[in-house]
Scaffold this motif. Structure first.
Motif, mmCIF file in Angstrom:
data_model
loop_
_atom_site.group_PDB
_atom_site.id
_atom_site.type_symbol
_atom_site.label_atom_id
_atom_site.label_comp_id
_atom_site.label_asym_id
_atom_site.label_seq_id
_atom_site.Cartn_x
_atom_site.Cartn_y
_atom_site.Cartn_z
ATOM 1 N N SER A 1 0.833 -1.211 0.000
ATOM 2 C CA SER A 1 0.000 0.000 0.000
ATOM 3 C C SER A 1 0.862 1.254 0.000
ATOM 4 O O SER A 1 0.385 2.328 -0.341
ATOM 5 N N GLY A 2 2.132 1.132 0.383
ATOM 6 C CA GLY A 2 3.042 2.269 0.358
ATOM 7 C C GLY A 2 2.906 3.199 1.552
ATOM 8 O O GLY A 2 3.465 4.289 1.558
ATOM 9 N N LYS A 3 2.198 2.795 2.578
ATOM 10 C CA LYS A 3 1.957 3.639 3.740
ATOM 11 C C LYS A 3 3.167 3.708 4.671
ATOM 12 O O LYS A 3 3.315 4.668 5.411
ATOM 13 N N PHE A 4 4.045 2.731 4.623
ATOM 14 C CA PHE A 4 5.117 2.616 5.602
ATOM 15 C C PHE A 4 6.466 3.000 5.001
ATOM 16 O O PHE A 4 6.758 2.686 3.850
ATOM 17 N N ASN A 5 7.308 3.666 5.819
ATOM 18 C CA ASN A 5 8.620 4.126 5.368
ATOM 19 C C ASN A 5 9.685 3.046 5.466
ATOM 20 O O ASN A 5 10.581 2.990 4.634
ATOM 21 N N ASN A 6 9.622 2.236 6.505
ATOM 22 C CA ASN A 6 10.629 1.194 6.666
ATOM 23 C C ASN A 6 10.012 -0.025 7.334
ATOM 24 O O ASN A 6 8.872 0.001 7.791
ATOM 25 N N VAL A 7 10.785 -1.075 7.389
ATOM 26 C CA VAL A 7 10.301 -2.364 7.886
ATOM 27 C C VAL A 7 9.958 -2.292 9.370
ATOM 28 O O VAL A 7 8.959 -2.864 9.803
ATOM 29 N N GLU A 8 10.758 -1.564 10.161
ATOM 30 C CA GLU A 8 10.512 -1.499 11.599
ATOM 31 C C GLU A 8 9.177 -0.819 11.902
ATOM 32 O O GLU A 8 8.439 -1.266 12.773
ATOM 33 N N ASP A 9 8.874 0.278 11.202
ATOM 34 C CA ASP A 9 7.576 0.941 11.394
ATOM 35 C C ASP A 9 6.440 -0.002 11.022
ATOM 36 O O ASP A 9 5.434 -0.088 11.716
ATOM 37 N N PHE A 10 6.610 -0.689 9.913
ATOM 38 C CA PHE A 10 5.582 -1.623 9.466
ATOM 39 C C PHE A 10 5.341 -2.708 10.505
ATOM 40 O O PHE A 10 4.202 -2.988 10.876
ATOM 41 N N LEU A 11 6.422 -3.325 10.975
ATOM 42 C CA LEU A 11 6.287 -4.414 11.939
ATOM 43 C C LEU A 11 5.693 -3.927 13.256
ATOM 44 O O LEU A 11 4.926 -4.657 13.896
ATOM 45 N N ALA A 12 6.006 -2.698 13.670
ATOM 46 C CA ALA A 12 5.449 -2.155 14.904
ATOM 47 C C ALA A 12 3.935 -1.973 14.781
ATOM 48 O O ALA A 12 3.184 -2.314 15.702
ATOM 49 N N VAL A 13 3.483 -1.448 13.660
ATOM 50 C CA VAL A 13 2.046 -1.251 13.452
ATOM 51 C C VAL A 13 1.336 -2.594 13.352
ATOM 52 O O VAL A 13 0.287 -2.819 13.985
ATOM 53 N N GLN A 14 1.893 -3.512 12.585
ATOM 54 C CA GLN A 14 1.241 -4.807 12.403
ATOM 55 C C GLN A 14 1.271 -5.645 13.677
ATOM 56 O O GLN A 14 0.415 -6.512 13.867
ATOM 57 N N GLU A 15 2.238 -5.395 14.561
ATOM 58 C CA GLU A 15 2.284 -6.134 15.825
ATOM 59 C C GLU A 15 1.055 -5.834 16.676
ATOM 60 O O GLU A 15 0.506 -6.735 17.317
ATOM 61 N N THR A 16 0.599 -4.588 16.676
ATOM 62 C CA THR A 16 -0.612 -4.268 17.429
ATOM 63 C C THR A 16 -1.832 -4.947 16.813
ATOM 64 O O THR A 16 -2.691 -5.452 17.534
ATOM 65 N N TRP A 17 -1.897 -4.959 15.468
ATOM 66 C CA TRP A 17 -2.991 -5.675 14.799
ATOM 67 C C TRP A 17 -2.912 -7.167 15.118
ATOM 68 O O TRP A 17 -3.932 -7.811 15.379
ATOM 69 N N ASN A 18 -1.702 -7.732 15.079
ATOM 70 C CA ASN A 18 -1.525 -9.160 15.366
ATOM 71 C C ASN A 18 -1.961 -9.503 16.788
ATOM 72 O O ASN A 18 -2.649 -10.502 17.017
ATOM 73 N N ARG A 19 -1.546 -8.685 17.740
ATOM 74 C CA ARG A 19 -1.882 -8.947 19.140
ATOM 75 C C ARG A 19 -3.397 -8.888 19.352
ATOM 76 O O ARG A 19 -3.985 -9.792 19.951
ATOM 77 N N ALA A 20 -4.024 -7.834 18.844
ATOM 78 C CA ALA A 20 -5.475 -7.689 19.004
ATOM 79 C C ALA A 20 -6.224 -8.811 18.280
ATOM 80 O O ALA A 20 -7.195 -9.364 18.808
ATOM 81 N N GLY A 21 -5.775 -9.167 17.092
ATOM 82 C CA GLY A 21 -6.420 -10.231 16.333
ATOM 83 C C GLY A 21 -6.290 -11.577 17.009
ATOM 84 O O GLY A 21 -7.250 -12.361 17.051
ATOM 85 N N PHE A 22 -5.105 -11.870 17.549
ATOM 86 C CA PHE A 22 -4.893 -13.151 18.207
ATOM 87 C C PHE A 22 -5.722 -13.251 19.486
ATOM 88 O O PHE A 22 -6.359 -14.279 19.746
ATOM 89 N N VAL A 23 -5.744 -12.188 20.290
ATOM 90 C CA VAL A 23 -6.538 -12.195 21.526
ATOM 91 C C VAL A 23 -8.016 -12.367 21.191
ATOM 92 O O VAL A 23 -8.722 -13.160 21.828
#
Length: 174
Positions: free
Chosen positions: A125-147
Motif C-alpha cells: 500500500s506504500g503507507k510505511f517508510n521502513n520495515v521497523e515501522d511496518f512491523l510495529a504497526v502490524q504487531e498491534t494488529w496481530n496482538r489484538a487479532g490473536f486475543v
C-alpha cells in the motif's frame, strides 16, 4: 561506510541500518558521481530497488530502498489482525481486498487468504517508510487479532459445552 539515508556509521555487512532501518544493499560499488539535487533511479536487471547517492560525500554508495513492488522476507508471515478483523484491518491499511469478505460463503475462505497475504498487501500500500515501522504497526494488529481469536474460540467452546449440558439435563430429567 555510512548509511545513505541517515549517515549513521555502518559496521560489517549489515542488511539494515541500525539507526533508521533502511535496507542496505551489498552490491558492487559504483563509480563516484558529482552530487546532484535529484535522486536518480538506478537501472538494473531487477525492478525491486532504487539506488540513491550518498549526499554526504563525493562517493556513490549503492543503497537499496524497498519499493511497493518488492516485499522484504521478514514481512511475509501470518497476520492475525488481517485474519480476525479483515474488514477493519483492510480499511486501516489502505487495502480493499479484504472487503471481499462481505461475499457470503466466500468469506470463510477469504479470511484465511487475508491472514496469509495481509502483510504483503499492507506493505504494498506504500503507507510505511521502513520495515521497523511496518512491523510495529502490524504487531498491534496481530496482538489484538490473536486475543480476539482466542476469546472467540473460548466463547464457542463454552457455548457448545452449555448446549450439551442443557441437552443432557433435559434428557436426564424427562
Amino acid at each position: 561506510m555510512n548509511c545513505s539515508k541517515c549517515n549513521a556509521p555502518l559496521q560489517g555487512h549489515e542488511a539494515f541500518c541500525p539507526n533508521c532501518g533502511v535496507f542496505i544493499s551489498i552490491e558492487e560499488p559504483m563509480k563516484p558521481e558529482a552530487p546532484t539535487t535529484e535522486r536518480p533511479v538506478e537501472s538494473s536487471n531487477s525492478a525491486d530497488y532504487v539506488s540513491y547517492p550518498n549526499t554526504h560525500s563525493n562517493t556513490f554508495h549503492p543503497q537499496t530502498a524497498y519499493t511497493t513492488s518488492s516485499v522484504p522476507p521478514e514481512i511475509k508471515k501470518w497476520n492475525w489482525g488481517a485474519f480476525t478483523f479483515s474488514l477493519f484491518w483492510g480499511i486501516g491499511n489502505y487495502n480493499y481486498l479484504p472487503l471481499l469478505c462481505l461475499i457470503p460463503f466466500f468469506n470463510f475462505i477469504w479470511v484465511f487468504v487475508c491472514g496469509a497475504k495481509g502483510n504483503e498487501w499492507a506493505w504494498k500500500s506504500g503507507k510505511f517508510n521502513n520495515v521497523e515501522d511496518f512491523l510495529a504497526v502490524q504487531e498491534t494488529w496481530n496482538r489484538a487479532g490473536f486475543v480476539s481469536f482466542i476469546i472467540t474460540l473460548i466463547a464457542c467452546g463454552v457455548s457448545i459445552l452449555l448446549f450439551f449440558l442443557s441437552f443432557l439435563t433435559s434428557a436426564f430429567f424427562s
